[in-house]
Scaffold this active site. Sequence first.
Site, PDB file in Angstrom:
ATOM      1  N   ASN B 241       0.799  -1.236   0.000  1.00 44.40           N
ATOM      2  CA  ASN B 241       0.000   0.000   0.000  1.00 44.40           C
ATOM      3  C   ASN B 241       0.825   1.276   0.000  1.00 44.40           C
ATOM      4  O   ASN B 241       2.029   1.250  -0.121  1.00 44.40           O
ATOM      5  CB  ASN B 241      -1.024  -0.017   1.127  1.00 44.40           C
ATOM      6  CG  ASN B 241      -2.103  -1.048   0.849  1.00 44.40           C
ATOM      7  OD1 ASN B 241      -2.625  -1.097  -0.251  1.00 44.40           O
ATOM      8  ND2 ASN B 241      -2.378  -1.880   1.820  1.00 44.40           N
ATOM      9  N   CYS B 242       0.107   2.393   0.086  1.00 43.01           N
ATOM     10  CA  CYS B 242       0.670   3.705  -0.242  1.00 43.01           C
ATOM     11  C   CYS B 242       1.736   4.254   0.690  1.00 43.01           C
ATOM     12  O   CYS B 242       1.663   4.060   1.877  1.00 43.01           O
ATOM     13  CB  CYS B 242      -0.451   4.722  -0.268  1.00 43.01           C
ATOM     14  SG  CYS B 242      -0.984   5.039  -1.914  1.00 43.01           S
ATOM     15  N   VAL B 243       2.713   4.995   0.154  1.00 42.36           N
ATOM     16  CA  VAL B 243       3.351   6.080   0.906  1.00 42.36           C
ATOM     17  C   VAL B 243       2.755   7.323   0.292  1.00 42.36           C
ATOM     18  O   VAL B 243       1.581   7.324  -0.010  1.00 42.36           O
ATOM     19  CB  VAL B 243       4.891   6.135   0.753  1.00 42.36           C
ATOM     20  CG1 VAL B 243       5.555   5.274   1.757  1.00 42.36           C
ATOM     21  CG2 VAL B 243       5.327   5.847  -0.625  1.00 42.36           C
TER      22      VAL B 243
END
Lengths: 349, 426, 78
Positions: B241-243
């Site tokens: 998932n995101c940074v």
Amino acid sequence: MGKLKVLHYINQFYAGIGGEEMADVAPELREGAMGPGLAFNSGYGDEAEITHTIVCGDSFFNERLDEAKELILDMVKSVKPDLFVAGPAFNAGRYGVACATIAYEVLSQLGIPVLTGMYEENPGVDMFRDKLYIVATRNSAAGMRDAVSKMVPLSLKLARGETIGASAEEGYHPTGVRVNFFEKERGSKRAVKMLLKKMAGKPFTTEFPMPDFDRVPPNPAVKDITKATVALVTSGGIVPKGNPDRIESSSASKYGEYDITGVMDLTAETYETAHGGYDPLYANQDADRVLPVDILREFEAQGKIGKLHNKFYTTVGNGTAVKSSKVFAEEFSRKLVNDGVDVVILTST
Amino acid sequence: MKLEVGYIDITDIQFSDKASLQDGVLYVDRDAITAMILEDERIRAVELDIAKPGESVRITPVKDVIEPRVKVEGPGEIFPGVLSKVQTVGSGRTHVLRGAAVVTTGKIVGFQEGIIDMTGLGAEYTPFSKTFNLVANFTPVDGLTAHDYENALRLAGLKMAKALGELGREVEPNEVKTYEHLPVMQGAEKYPELPRVGYVQMLQSQGLMHDTYVYGVDMKQSLTTMISPTEVLDGAIISGNCVSACDKNTTYHHLNNPVIHDLFEAHGKTLNFAAMIITNENVYLADKERSSDWTAKLVEYLDLDGVIISQEGFGNPDTDLIMNCKKIEAVGTRTVIITDEYAGRDGTSQSLADADASADAVVTGGNANQVVVLPKLDKVIGTLDYVDKIAGGFENNLQEDGSIVVELQAITGATNELGFNRLSAR
Amino acid sequence: MVKEVERAGIPVVHVCTVTPISMTVGANRIVPAVAIPHPLGNPALSMEEEKQIRRKILDTALKALSTEVEEQTIFEVE
């Protein structure tokens, strides 16, 4: 809208007066276009026209700078152009410096859009690249057509106040301001092409030249740390629980100043991090892991330091422009000096 | 290793009673997918929605984007070591639902999730405005820890992509491409006159929402190692998932890694794509030193003439990037690095946190601090509750007219550092 | 930031994990920290062990501030 009125600045050589021996001629305002101005006018077509030309000797300009500036600015004021174009100067050093200097004067004093052009090694580029647009040209007048073909559209955009694209699109020397734009090919493709050139020893152009970082000489050490007032500063985004000033998780637009009078320990109930660049759980559990108030209180009690300053300063380093942090730090450093702080411990995540 | 990839072009996506893929239209059985997701007891509820190119739809906060794929022939399954047992993938045949994507969203986990706009200015910056998206909006059960929540979301997204991919198993692809990665010696013998080029991919591995998994292994626990680029096309690398949304590689990016594709395209013509190395971006300095030492060792050992190094994220990973670059140049191998910039909203600030003169060949994905105004869109999938908190957002950035002011940072994939986009800066 | 504090005339020590960045940005007194999410702690240890680490790092920081330096210097934690 009628044709835009353009004032062109050239030196004695391009005016056909003579070479180095005539470099002392004083500024002179003439009607119409001459020399390279003719090429500009054919490029401008119905959009714009060079109505006047200022001719000035390169030695006169550079040796009698203040006088030259004043005389030329008066001429510009009398003509009231929509646009001021100087050169192009190619690799002629004094001409380039003159073009850029006077263009910058016209821009900053009179607010008239300006453009000049020259070769990358012309000293005028480094002196003025961050102050005005300078079109990149070849190193000799053989590149006149190419130079005019870039200067005409860019100068029209400037005169009309249109958005200026990135240097690679518009053909000007990078100004130090990074501008986004869409390339023709995706990045991975550009990387493959750049690598092939680099491996073959052929010339290639990096999309981001590495910067030079400036340096500040170290201050003398503190004489007696046991008497010193110690302040804590962090870029780790430690804030009172709930982030009362709503410091952004990234690209912070502000810093926080918080009072820790009587605070002996930072706990999960009282402090947290606003930083969006790292896993926040550990700092949220115990903010002393980033901003070590607990141990400094201990040191204070033991007499290992004089005292812990009653305020700490905090920012979120994540994605925050170096320039903004610089402004924050200048501001709180003044406060620290005024408050008699002797030393600073700055922690980063 | 030889992999045939069959691309099935998806031209529409619809909900239906029965899941199928016909004439480019992907029919999704909403109930079946919902039931599959809810098998994970950590997820309390899920809402499925569809977002198509050009629609007035905003998806936020986006966690991951995944492309549906299915392994048709050859060993292993898609997303090995995560959804299926560990078995080497990257050979045989794989079908891809090109133009379709699974997008996961839900309550915010960290600060790092992104925005996907299907139309307007924002759509120009994210590649996922051009895909037909099945969007899942998750609600976790109460009291779930952030790490468990992330894990549940991650697996749910992958399962959805796998289930959709399965529909393409028997479909005749619109295009078939063959990717072959030769053993080192064979490659050298076959292309003796071509420069030997490698790809060094740096994988985010900094903790929650910053992780990357390789065959199920959390990359922060791995030393720098090698992988066949064809394995990556089969889902050997997935996103945790995101940074910051703009420069995190989603699973979709890994599956379609553009550096791999463009090196394969040049392979055998202008260069010999000899090796791919994967390394991490850890939070300990000793790890950074060790991993970059290792990268340079492998490059030297493989006798590469040049490498492309791609970064993920920004800030302290700039140091990993510069270490890799400097150490690889020092063993005599030429480098090009792909990064992005944080030059401030006005573009006048220092772009990278670290620098070195040896990094003289840089490709940039643009300045992530550039501010854009995203217009109000008719429909929001997910919630706008966090647009001021996500990286790239700021206080009061939700305007009265419904538009949102954000930095490109907040837009999923905007300044991707695999070179996925055309966006750049000067 | 660290440079602005230095420029203001206050001796400053930069406690950070990624010392190469600190070197690049121009800090003069540098003390290495534990890890990015917890520079002065380690959640894998007990609270008391963590505090011991914090004491050592801060002792080193005080030493750095009390030491004259001519150029950028990294003070290793003992």
